[in-house]
Design a protein around this motif. Structure first.
Motif, PDB file in Angstrom:
ATOM      1  N   ASN A   1      -1.285  -4.336  -7.369  1.00 49.65           N
ATOM      2  CA  ASN A   1      -2.174  -3.505  -8.187  1.00 49.65           C
ATOM      3  C   ASN A   1      -3.070  -4.282  -9.134  1.00 49.65           C
TER       4      ASN A   1
ATOM      5  N   PRO B   1      -5.837  -7.701  -6.593  1.00 50.94           N
ATOM      6  CA  PRO B   1      -7.193  -7.188  -6.759  1.00 50.94           C
ATOM      7  C   PRO B   1      -8.011  -7.876  -7.845  1.00 50.94           C
TER       8      PRO B   1
ATOM      9  N   GLU C   1      -3.377  -9.180  -0.024  1.00 51.66           N
ATOM     10  CA  GLU C   1      -4.375  -8.842  -1.033  1.00 51.66           C
ATOM     11  C   GLU C   1      -5.438  -9.934  -1.123  1.00 51.66           C
TER      12      GLU C   1
ATOM     13  N   LYS D   1      -5.036  -3.306  -1.146  1.00 53.50           N
ATOM     14  CA  LYS D   1      -6.094  -2.684  -1.934  1.00 53.50           C
ATOM     15  C   LYS D   1      -7.413  -3.428  -1.784  1.00 53.50           C
TER      16      LYS D   1
END
Length: 365
Positions: A45, A152, A192, A363
């Motif tokens: 996240n 991210p 990621e 993400k």
């Protein structure tokens, strides 16, 4: 590698940060700082910082170095050039995998390799045995540290330190931070958006501390081996010794995309071409637990009462909040994605759905 446990350049720093430790690949590694689930979620996240300096490093230098490496490792190095990196495999003559690794194309006369920790000596030995006299194959395991910034907000972290971030996936740039040379590659093992940085071994703390401060300001945290494993399993990424080994071929592990099939030579070529023609006898599949239960490696996979495979990796997915596993399943069992099988978890039959990894979508990438 000797039987003595190996220690990375930042072990004292990890102890200051409260890390727990475990042995992995012959090295003492930080497993977690404040809990694997929190570190996993921070990476998915926000951003996580990993010290993976246990990874091997080796160099191939001399006239025709790139041409030689291309004649030994599976992937086609001619597809890339200086400033690019490539996932590839070093196979044995039976088509099994000595190791999977990253090859950095520095120049036609220099290729830099990052193999797995426990297999560095074997990779160097295999290359050295085949190399012409004019090439130098050097084990540089302790010449460089490896720090991974993943998540991210990873680009923001490097931007703050004025390190390069604009490269395309699997490209790298050589830079410096506070006078320390750093190779920065747009790569990683989490799925990621992320970067792997290689500073000199003896200067690792300067770079690590600066990255840690920037990661913390971004709302992220340091992450250990536990989160690295849950993250890579969610993505279905293979780990040597689990999904790849001397007895598990790239085709069985669904890594055939990393083979330059049109090349005239690479280690294991004849065996792999034969396996491709006949079809692998087993294939790597994903399993997601339908009910409650945590999957682990080396568990029997059953179709009714018939054993059809074995799990190679298994964990609890913090993202899905479910048990997941990778498993080698016999191709003649005729199992398709979406079907249900059972896994024998200590005598209890755990129902699982067969899925095609990745289990989650990153993400960013």
């Amino acid at each position: 590698m000797s039987d003595e446990l190996q220690h990375g350049p930042l072990e004292d720093r990890h102890r200051e940060l409260g890390a727990s430790f475990a042995e992995f690949g012959g090295w003492l590694m930080p497993v977690s700082y404040a809990g694997t689930v929190g570190e996993h979620n921070a990476t998915r996240n926000v951003v996580g910082l990993f010290d993976v300096s246990h990874l091997g490093k080796a160099s191939v230098r001399g006239p025709g170095a790139a041409r030689f490496v291309n004649s030994t490792l599976t992937n086609d190095l001619s597809r890339i050039g200086p400033g690019k990196a490539q996932y590839t495999l070093c196979c044995n003559e039976s088509g099994g995998v000595i190791d999977d690794l990253i090859a950095y194309y520095v120049a036609d006369d220099e290729i830099f390799l990052v193999p797995n920790a426990a297999n560095t000596v074997a990779v160097v030995a295999a290359l050295a045995a085949a190399a012409p006299a004019e090439l130098e194959i050097v084990n540089e395991h302790r010449s460089y540290a490896v720090l991974a910034v993943q998540g991210p907000r990873s680009a923001e972290v490097l931007d703050e330190l004025k390190l390069p971030t604009g490269m395309e996936y699997m490209a790298y740039a050589d830079a410096s931070f506070s006078g320390v040379p750093v190779r920065v590659c747009r790569s990683g093992y989490t799925g990621e958006h992320g970067y792997e940085l290689l500073p000199p071994w003896e200067s690792a703390r300067v770079v690590f501390d600066a990255l840690l401060a920037a990661v913390t300001r971004a709302g992220g945290q340091p992450a250990g081996l536990g989160a690295r494993d849950t993250l890579r399993t969610e993505m279905g990424y293979p780990l040597h010794g689990h999904e790849l080994s001397a007895d598990i071929s790239p085709l069985q592990a669904r890594c055939g995309w990393a083979i330059g099939w049109k090349k005239e030579a690479f280690f294991g070529r004849d065996a792999l071409l034969a396996e491709k023609a006949s079809g692998p006898r087993r294939l790597l599949r994903g399993l997601r637990a339908v009910g409650r239960g945590v999957l682990r490696p080396d568990l029997a996979v059953l179709d009714g009462d018939t054993k059809i495979g074995i799990t190679t990796s298994g964990t609890f997915s913090p993202t899905l909040k479910a048990g997941i596993a990778l498993a080698l399943i016999d191709t003649d069992a005729g199992i398709e994605d979406g079907q249900h099988v059972t896994v024998d978890v200590r005598g209890r039959a755990l129902e699982c759905e067969v899925v095609r990894p990745p289990f989650v979508q990153p993400k960013t990438r």
